[in-house]
Scaffold this active site. Structure first.
Site, PDB file in Angstrom:
ATOM      1  N   SER A 192       0.809  -1.204   0.000  1.00  0.00           N
ATOM      2  CA  SER A 192       0.000   0.000   0.000  1.00  0.00           C
ATOM      3  C   SER A 192       0.855   1.272   0.000  1.00  0.00           C
ATOM      4  O   SER A 192       1.560   1.532  -0.969  1.00  0.00           O
ATOM      5  CB  SER A 192      -0.946  -0.052   1.200  1.00  0.00           C
ATOM      6  OG  SER A 192      -1.901   0.953   1.120  1.00  0.00           O
ATOM      7  N   HIS A 398      -7.775  -5.358   0.856  1.00  0.00           N
ATOM      8  CA  HIS A 398      -6.560  -4.582   1.097  1.00  0.00           C
ATOM      9  C   HIS A 398      -5.722  -5.081   2.272  1.00  0.00           C
ATOM     10  O   HIS A 398      -4.492  -5.110   2.195  1.00  0.00           O
ATOM     11  CB  HIS A 398      -6.925  -3.115   1.314  1.00  0.00           C
ATOM     12  CG  HIS A 398      -5.784  -2.174   1.100  1.00  0.00           C
ATOM     13  ND1 HIS A 398      -5.225  -1.957  -0.137  1.00  0.00           N
ATOM     14  CD2 HIS A 398      -5.072  -1.421   1.970  1.00  0.00           C
ATOM     15  CE1 HIS A 398      -4.233  -1.096  -0.030  1.00  0.00           C
ATOM     16  NE2 HIS A 398      -4.111  -0.742   1.238  1.00  0.00           N
TER      17      HIS A 398
END
Ligand code: NAG
Length: 433
Positions: A192, A398
């Site tokens: 990320s 995620h």
């Protein structure tokens, strides 16, 4: 039984809240003597140990290094120089893999799921010298030679976004890791924001491309035009006022790690409490939901380490990416201040074509923060994109890149194989979409 232990733990914790530190050392010593396990044997203990203590608890070698950036931030790195069960001979020169965490996270991301599951341990067992960075402002890097992160009404410490993390912190930590390990190049794995900051580094300071053998972007975040994270979408339209308002209030820090949160996580998110689904929903708000990969039992441990703090500006900068649909440097908020900092009224775009590191993108169909269309655009603009790898589970989300139950089988094994192939020069440039 667990409930009694929990009550005792919480009571002890509240009683000792002001003086935790000296009790801690003794506790660790006992732990190391009594533990030899693959998964977490006690999520409450794991919530209260810091990353180096956790690594020591599971009997892995651990080194703590600090390095100071040119602008005075004191960054802490955690190194697992060799394995526990395999490749466990000290002082052998090994290939370095540098791991970089995401927004509001820390090096703990790469070890919290425990030996046998977490990437940091897996790489050490596979024979790599593992270095885990910590960005300025998080739990481990909340220090500066002159600025005080806790200064009242003075947020100077917090005036940075992931632009500075990529432009200054990453080069500083990478040079340091190469120096200590005696290597010239390393592999980079980021999650990320750990990918965002890498793209910042290698586009603003292209000379760093030569120091990276390969880059593995887990949930790549550069373009965010299609972001569907409820929290970030809510904040995005406010991106430019968030920092202004918080500066007026004297706040520069966002969601720092706190004892309160650790205690709340233990008390409310454990397996025996009806509140647990609400904890899962908090995670969902931030990083998307995937029942299949979510280990609710681990939540007290996760909340003991995450959130680990960031600047308000990091969040605001992502808000700008969502609202502006481009990958640009931080918008200082006015034409004149942009002119002063960048020499142009608008903040410049990061030039992705300057990134000549071989880049592998690992993405999934259901990641709210790294949407497939945004990943495609990134892939098409990178200077040397090598492969695009879809995680073979449609619901993969995620946070699963770090905390997923099957992250090893679905993702890490492939990353390790690719790293090995790059070292052996057996990887052909193909798109494995
Ligand atoms: C979830 O985490 C607990 C604690 O680490 C572990 O004992 C359990 O095996 C994990 N469950 C799965 C499905 O991996």
């Amino acid at each position: 039984m667990i409930r009694t232990r929990l009550l005792v733990l919480v009571a002890t914790y509240v009683a000792l809240a002001a003086a935790v530190d000296f009790a801690q050392e003794e506790k660790i010593r006992n732990l190391i003597e009594n533990v030899d396990t693959r998964y977490s044997d006690n999520v409450f203990e794991d919530a209260n140990l810091n990353a180096p203590e956790l690594i020591a608890k599971y009997r892995y070698p651990i080194e703590v290094h600090t390095v100071t950036t040119d602008d005075g931030y004191i960054l802490e790195m955690h190194r697992i120089p060799y394995g526990r069960d395999a490749n466990n001979v000290p002082n052998e020169k090994k290939t370095v893999v540098f791991l970089m965490h995401g927004l509001l996270s820390s090096s703990a991301d790469f070890i919290i799921m425990g030996p046998g599951s977490a990437l940091g341990y897996l790489l050490a067992e596979e024979g790599y010298d593992v270095w885990m960075g910590n960005a300025r402002g998080n739990t481990y890097s909340r220090k500066h030679v002159t600025l005080n992160p806790d200064a009242l009404l003075n947020t100077d410490f917090w005036k940075f976004s992931w632009d500075e993390i990529g432009n200054i912190d990453l080069p500083t930590m990478i040079d340091y890791a190469l120096g200590v390990s005696g290597q010239e190049r390393l592999h980079y794995v980021g999650h990320s924001q750990g990918t965002t900051s890498f793209f910042v580094m290698t586009s603003l300071r292209p000379e760093y491309n030569d120091k990276i053998v390969s880059m593995h972007a887990l949930a790549p975040v550069a373009y965010m035009a299609h972001n569907t994270s409820p929290l970030l979408n809510f904040l995005a339209p406010q991106a430019n006022s968030i920092e202004g308002i918080s500066a007026i209030l004297g706040i520069g820090e966002f969601l720092p790690s706190s004892e309160i949160l650790t205690i709340a996580g233990e008390a409310l998110c454990n397996d025996e409490v009806a509140f647990q689904p609400i904890c899962s929903n908090i995670l969902f708000l931030i990083g998307g939901w995937n029942e299949a990969e979510h280990n609710a039992t681990m939540m007290p441990a996760l909340f003991g380490h995450t959130p680990a703090g960031s600047s308000v500006r990091q969040l605001a900068h992502y808000g700008q990416s969502i609202a502006g649909k481009e990958f640009r440097r931080y918008d200082q908020g006015s034409l004149l201040s942009n002119l002063a900092v960048y020499g142009s009224f608008k903040p410049p775009s990061y030039d992705l074509s300057k990134i000549t590191t071989p880049v592998f993108l690992h993405y999934s169909d259901s990641d709210p923060l790294a949407h497939v269309e945004d990943v495609d655009r990134l892939f098409s603009e990178l200077g040397r994109p090598i492969g695009k790898f879809r995680v073979p589970m449609a619901s993969f989300s995620h946070l699963d890149y770090m905390y997923g139950i099957n992250a090893k089988e679905l993702l890490f094994d492939r990353v390790i194989n690719l790293i090995r192939a790059m070292d052996a020069n057996t990887f052909n440039e193909i798109d494995n979409n």
